[in-house]
Design a protein around this motif. Structure first.
Motif, PDB file in Angstrom:
ATOM      1  N   UNK A   1     -47.888  19.800   2.273  1.00  0.00           N
ATOM      2  CA  UNK A   1     -47.705  18.750   1.292  1.00  0.00           C
ATOM      3  C   UNK A   1     -46.725  19.190   0.225  1.00  0.00           C
ATOM      4  N   UNK A   2     -46.695  18.473  -0.883  1.00  0.00           N
ATOM      5  CA  UNK A   2     -45.863  18.826  -2.027  1.00  0.00           C
ATOM      6  C   UNK A   2     -46.673  19.756  -2.923  1.00  0.00           C
TER       7      UNK A   2
ATOM      8  N   UNK B   1     -51.296  22.947  -7.409  1.00  0.00           N
ATOM      9  CA  UNK B   1     -51.565  21.555  -7.070  1.00  0.00           C
ATOM     10  C   UNK B   1     -50.884  21.231  -5.747  1.00  0.00           C
ATOM     11  N   UNK B   2     -51.646  20.678  -4.813  1.00  0.00           N
ATOM     12  CA  UNK B   2     -51.099  20.246  -3.524  1.00  0.00           C
ATOM     13  C   UNK B   2     -51.277  18.731  -3.415  1.00  0.00           C
ATOM     14  N   UNK B   3     -50.184  18.016  -3.218  1.00  0.00           N
ATOM     15  CA  UNK B   3     -50.184  16.561  -3.094  1.00  0.00           C
ATOM     16  C   UNK B   3     -49.892  16.190  -1.645  1.00  0.00           C
ATOM     17  N   UNK B   4     -50.732  15.335  -1.074  1.00  0.00           N
ATOM     18  CA  UNK B   4     -50.611  14.979   0.342  1.00  0.00           C
ATOM     19  C   UNK B   4     -50.541  13.455   0.492  1.00  0.00           C
TER      20      UNK B   4
ATOM     21  N   UNK C   1     -53.561  12.203  -1.471  1.00  0.00           N
ATOM     22  CA  UNK C   1     -54.579  13.238  -1.554  1.00  0.00           C
ATOM     23  C   UNK C   1     -54.158  14.315  -2.533  1.00  0.00           C
ATOM     24  N   UNK C   2     -55.114  14.834  -3.293  1.00  0.00           N
ATOM     25  CA  UNK C   2     -54.848  15.839  -4.325  1.00  0.00           C
ATOM     26  C   UNK C   2     -55.819  16.996  -4.162  1.00  0.00           C
ATOM     27  N   UNK C   3     -55.286  18.204  -4.195  1.00  0.00           N
ATOM     28  CA  UNK C   3     -56.133  19.397  -4.203  1.00  0.00           C
ATOM     29  C   UNK C   3     -55.647  20.337  -5.286  1.00  0.00           C
TER      30      UNK C   3
END
Length: 323
Positions: free
Chosen positions: A41-42, A51-54, A61-63
């Protein structure tokens, strides 16, 4: 800490996912955050968290992953607040609702005296003071009204921190660690008229509750040499950097000789009347770092000057300590 040991939380933006991604990219650009595009992801590297944006067909989606719960909840709060400003909601899998704001510890006044003619020294008893020995030079001092029982900020149901308002509002100012032990922390406060902090400190009795939030504000600048420029308000931070830096450090300050105290005899420190003139007359070389902290006008002019000189953005910091 290994990847499997990281603290994590996940969430999802269902409506206006595209706007959410655009807003976060804009913030990353404004804050000079590292951003990478991967199969995962980004990825955006936040202070103390990742922060990982999917993007998916059903939303965004956010992690968030962080080495501890404080950084995790702080990033969750900041991310929620950024998107809420644009009317965008995040549905989180877990929220620590009711917990104290991330990084907040409650202490009590031990004593107040003077460390120099122009500075008050406040000592606060704090059970976990040791965590302020590294990772950040500064902290936020939360002062409740002296005539009311304190209400401390807590994590709300949306993951944003709820701050007390109105008559229960806290005074929130940033200070530098001057000294600390296992269960106490000292701060030096520039004594000047119309200061809510100075007024509170003078009137507070031993045992009065205070909040200490942090640490933050970055650690000792990495550079060789480190060149420091500051006025009276920056003197506590300059003192701490002089003590902690392992590289060559020089400092130019506009504080009075009386407030410089023992630093008058320190060959690394020079008292000046014009910080900008002193800045213009120095050269950090190929590996140096320039650190400036003063009033807003001085900080703004310092940023402009250093940028025009071609100093890379990662080799200087110019911060307004007051307006």
């Amino acid at each position: 800490m290994g990847i499997e040991e990281m603290h994590r939380t996940r969430g999802r933006v269902v409506e206006r996912a595209g706007d959410a991604m655009a807003a976060l990219r804009a913030c990353a650009s404004e804050w000079d955050l590292a951003v990478s595009e991967t199969a995962e992801g980004v990825i955006m590297d936040l202070p103390g968290a990742r922060l990982v944006l999917q993007p998916t067909g059903t939303g965004l989606g956010i992690e968030i992953a962080a080495p501890d719960d404080v950084h995790l909840r702080s990033a969750q709060d900041n991310l929620t607040e950024v998107l809420a400003g644009g009317g965008i909601e995040i549905g989180w899998e877990d929220v620590a609702a009711g917990a104290l704001a991330p990084g907040l510890s409650i202490g009590e006044v031990i004593s107040c005296g003077q460390s120099a003619p122009g500075f008050l020294r406040l000592r606060v008893g704090l059970a976990d003071a040791g965590r302020f020995a590294s990772a950040g030079l500064h902290f936020r001092l939360l002062l409740p009204p002296l005539d009311r029982d304190p209400i401390w900020p807590q994590i709300g149901k949306t993951a944003r921190v709820d701050w007390p308002e109105g008559a229960d509002a806290l005074h929130r100012a940033v200070y530098t660690v001057a000294d600390l032990g296992t269960d106490w922390i000292d701060m030096d406060i520039f004594d000047h008229p119309d200061s809510p902090t100075c007024t509170w400190v003078r009137d507070a009795a031993p045992g009065a509750p205070v909040g200490i939030m942090g640490p933050g504000g970055g650690w000792v600048p990495e550079g060789d040499p480190v060149l420091l420029f500051g006025d009276e308000t920056a003197l506590p931070a300059i003192l701490r950097i002089l003590r902690l830096s392992e590289n060559e450090v020089r400092a130019w300050v506009t504080a009075s000789p009386e407030d410089l105290s023992a630093l008058n005899a320190d060959p690394r420190v020079e008292r000046v009347d014009d910080l900008l003139a002193a800045l213009a007359g120095t050269d950090p070389g190929e590996a140096g770092f320039v650190w400036v902290a003063a009033g807003e006008r001085i900080a703004r002019e310092a940023r402009r000057h250093l940028t025009e000189r071609g100093l890379p953005r990662d080799r200087f910091s110019a911060v307004a300590y007051w307006r």
